[in-house]
Design an enzyme around this catalytic site. Structure first.
Site, PDB file in Angstrom:
ATOM      1  N   GLU A   1       0.116   8.533  -2.034  1.00 26.43           N
ATOM      2  CA  GLU A   1      -1.431   8.623  -1.310  1.00 26.43           C
ATOM      3  C   GLU A   1      -1.868   7.081  -1.517  1.00 26.43           C
ATOM      4  O   GLU A   1      -2.182   7.198  -3.204  1.00 26.43           O
ATOM      5  CB  GLU A   1      -1.737   9.905  -1.554  1.00 26.43           C
ATOM      6  CG  GLU A   1      -3.116  10.262  -1.079  1.00 26.43           C
ATOM      7  CD  GLU A   1      -3.656  11.267  -1.366  1.00 26.43           C
ATOM      8  OE1 GLU A   1      -5.102  11.666  -1.076  1.00 26.43           O
ATOM      9  OE2 GLU A   1      -3.117  12.385  -1.803  1.00 26.43           O
TER      10      GLU A   1
ATOM     11  N   ASP B   1      -4.470  -1.051  -7.461  1.00 23.51           N
ATOM     12  CA  ASP B   1      -4.143  -2.300  -6.053  1.00 23.51           C
ATOM     13  C   ASP B   1      -2.356  -1.087  -5.746  1.00 23.51           C
ATOM     14  O   ASP B   1      -1.785  -1.455  -5.838  1.00 23.51           O
ATOM     15  CB  ASP B   1      -4.538  -3.446  -6.193  1.00 23.51           C
ATOM     16  CG  ASP B   1      -3.889  -4.044  -4.481  1.00 23.51           C
ATOM     17  OD1 ASP B   1      -3.859  -3.001  -3.635  1.00 23.51           O
ATOM     18  OD2 ASP B   1      -4.191  -5.131  -4.852  1.00 23.51           O
TER      19      ASP B   1
ATOM     20  N   ASP C   1     -10.601   2.710   3.277  1.00 22.22           N
ATOM     21  CA  ASP C   1     -12.085   1.358   3.444  1.00 22.22           C
ATOM     22  C   ASP C   1     -11.814   0.552   4.720  1.00 22.22           C
ATOM     23  O   ASP C   1     -11.041   0.472   4.979  1.00 22.22           O
ATOM     24  CB  ASP C   1     -12.070   0.637   2.922  1.00 22.22           C
ATOM     25  CG  ASP C   1     -14.005   0.149   2.299  1.00 22.22           C
ATOM     26  OD1 ASP C   1     -14.289  -0.865   3.273  1.00 22.22           O
ATOM     27  OD2 ASP C   1     -13.634  -0.566   0.551  1.00 22.22           O
TER      28      ASP C   1
ATOM     29  N   LYS D   1     -17.747  -4.945   8.803  1.00 22.15           N
ATOM     30  CA  LYS D   1     -17.668  -6.390   9.481  1.00 22.15           C
ATOM     31  C   LYS D   1     -16.591  -6.525   9.733  1.00 22.15           C
ATOM     32  O   LYS D   1     -15.941  -7.215   8.914  1.00 22.15           O
ATOM     33  CB  LYS D   1     -18.533  -7.552   8.008  1.00 22.15           C
ATOM     34  CG  LYS D   1     -20.365  -6.576   7.613  1.00 22.15           C
ATOM     35  CD  LYS D   1     -20.386  -7.512   6.171  1.00 22.15           C
ATOM     36  CE  LYS D   1     -21.400  -6.973   6.603  1.00 22.15           C
ATOM     37  NZ  LYS D   1     -22.200  -7.580   4.820  1.00 22.15           N
TER      38      LYS D   1
ATOM     39  N   ASP E   1     -12.414   8.083  10.611  1.00 16.98           N
ATOM     40  CA  ASP E   1     -13.289   8.252  11.510  1.00 16.98           C
ATOM     41  C   ASP E   1     -14.181   7.313  11.503  1.00 16.98           C
ATOM     42  O   ASP E   1     -15.377   7.415  12.395  1.00 16.98           O
ATOM     43  CB  ASP E   1     -14.693   9.464  10.563  1.00 16.98           C
ATOM     44  CG  ASP E   1     -15.087   8.548   9.818  1.00 16.98           C
ATOM     45  OD1 ASP E   1     -14.725   8.043   8.725  1.00 16.98           O
ATOM     46  OD2 ASP E   1     -15.908   9.579   8.698  1.00 16.98           O
TER      47      ASP E   1
ATOM     48  N   GLU F   1     -14.976  13.190   4.407  1.00 16.82           N
ATOM     49  CA  GLU F   1     -15.091  13.992   5.817  1.00 16.82           C
ATOM     50  C   GLU F   1     -16.247  14.295   6.149  1.00 16.82           C
ATOM     51  O   GLU F   1     -16.269  14.385   7.247  1.00 16.82           O
ATOM     52  CB  GLU F   1     -13.859  14.342   6.220  1.00 16.82           C
ATOM     53  CG  GLU F   1     -13.075  14.547   7.499  1.00 16.82           C
ATOM     54  CD  GLU F   1     -12.700  15.393   8.086  1.00 16.82           C
ATOM     55  OE1 GLU F   1     -11.707  15.655   9.328  1.00 16.82           O
ATOM     56  OE2 GLU F   1     -11.170  15.082   7.250  1.00 16.82           O
TER      57      GLU F   1
END
Length: 199
Positions: A17, A69, A91, A95, A127, A162
């Protein structure tokens, strides 16, 4: 190289995950699937701390955390070791000049597919509409994957992130891909995933 059997003390399906946030869905899924081992990765320290507390209080032996990471961790996983990968609400880097930082991109998907066993899956949710489109493009170009947009699975827990998105008027898109041994676009079109696509 990481040896899952040594880490978990058993042989079981292994799910990676990437980006667990505060860990609410990670904990819920681990509780619901005790026969599946999970390695969850995040750089978010408060989420790691919160999830560790839940692991201890729930005595969860099937969940391990990596604070760091995901791209630095992937080389520690051998080829074909994973049953599945979850990437929920990564994430979005909204931009344009930052979008190269998005986790779902060609080079990352290639690394994930290499570590999936045949028949292994990648489940993604976002989303952000243009991110969903990017996922469709990236995963659709990988000849080892078949899949696409699917109805929201009932067993995917509703996270706090969410819920905030829903309150803000955003709708999540779920995407499901399966690793197949394919040799051509014709083969891709003849495989039935057993899921209903959503327009």
């Amino acid at each position: 190289m990481l040896v899952p059997g040594a880490v978990f003390g058993r042989a079981a399906p292994l799910v990676l995950e990437i980006g667990m946030g505060l860990g609410d869905t990670t904990i819920a899924t681990a509780l619901a699937e005790p026969d599946v081992d999970v390695i969850a990765i995040d750089v978010h320290t408060p989420g790691i701390v919160s999830t560790l507390a839940h692991i201890e209080s729930n005595e969860l032996g099937n969940l391990r955390l990596v604070h760091g990471d995901a791209l630095r961790f992937l080389p520690r996983l051998g080829a074909g070791v994973l049953t599945g990968v979850r990437i929920y609400f990564p994430d979005p880097w909204p931009k344009v000049r930052h979008r190269h930082r998005r986790i779902v991109r060609d080079d990352v998907i290639v690394q994930l597919v290499e570590r999936l066993q045949p028949g292994g899956w990648i489940h993604l949710a976002t989303d952000i509409d243009d991110y969903a489109s990017q996922i469709v493009g990236v995963c659709g170009h990988n000849l080892d994957l078949v899949g696409g947009v699917v109805p929201r699975p009932d067993d995917r827990p509703l996270s706090r992130y969410e819920k905030r998105g829903i309150e803000a008027g955003r709708t999540a898109t779920d995407l499901w891909y399966v690793k197949q041994r394919l040799v051509s676009e014709t083969d891709r079109s003849t495989i039935d995933l057993g899921v209903e696509a959503v327009d």
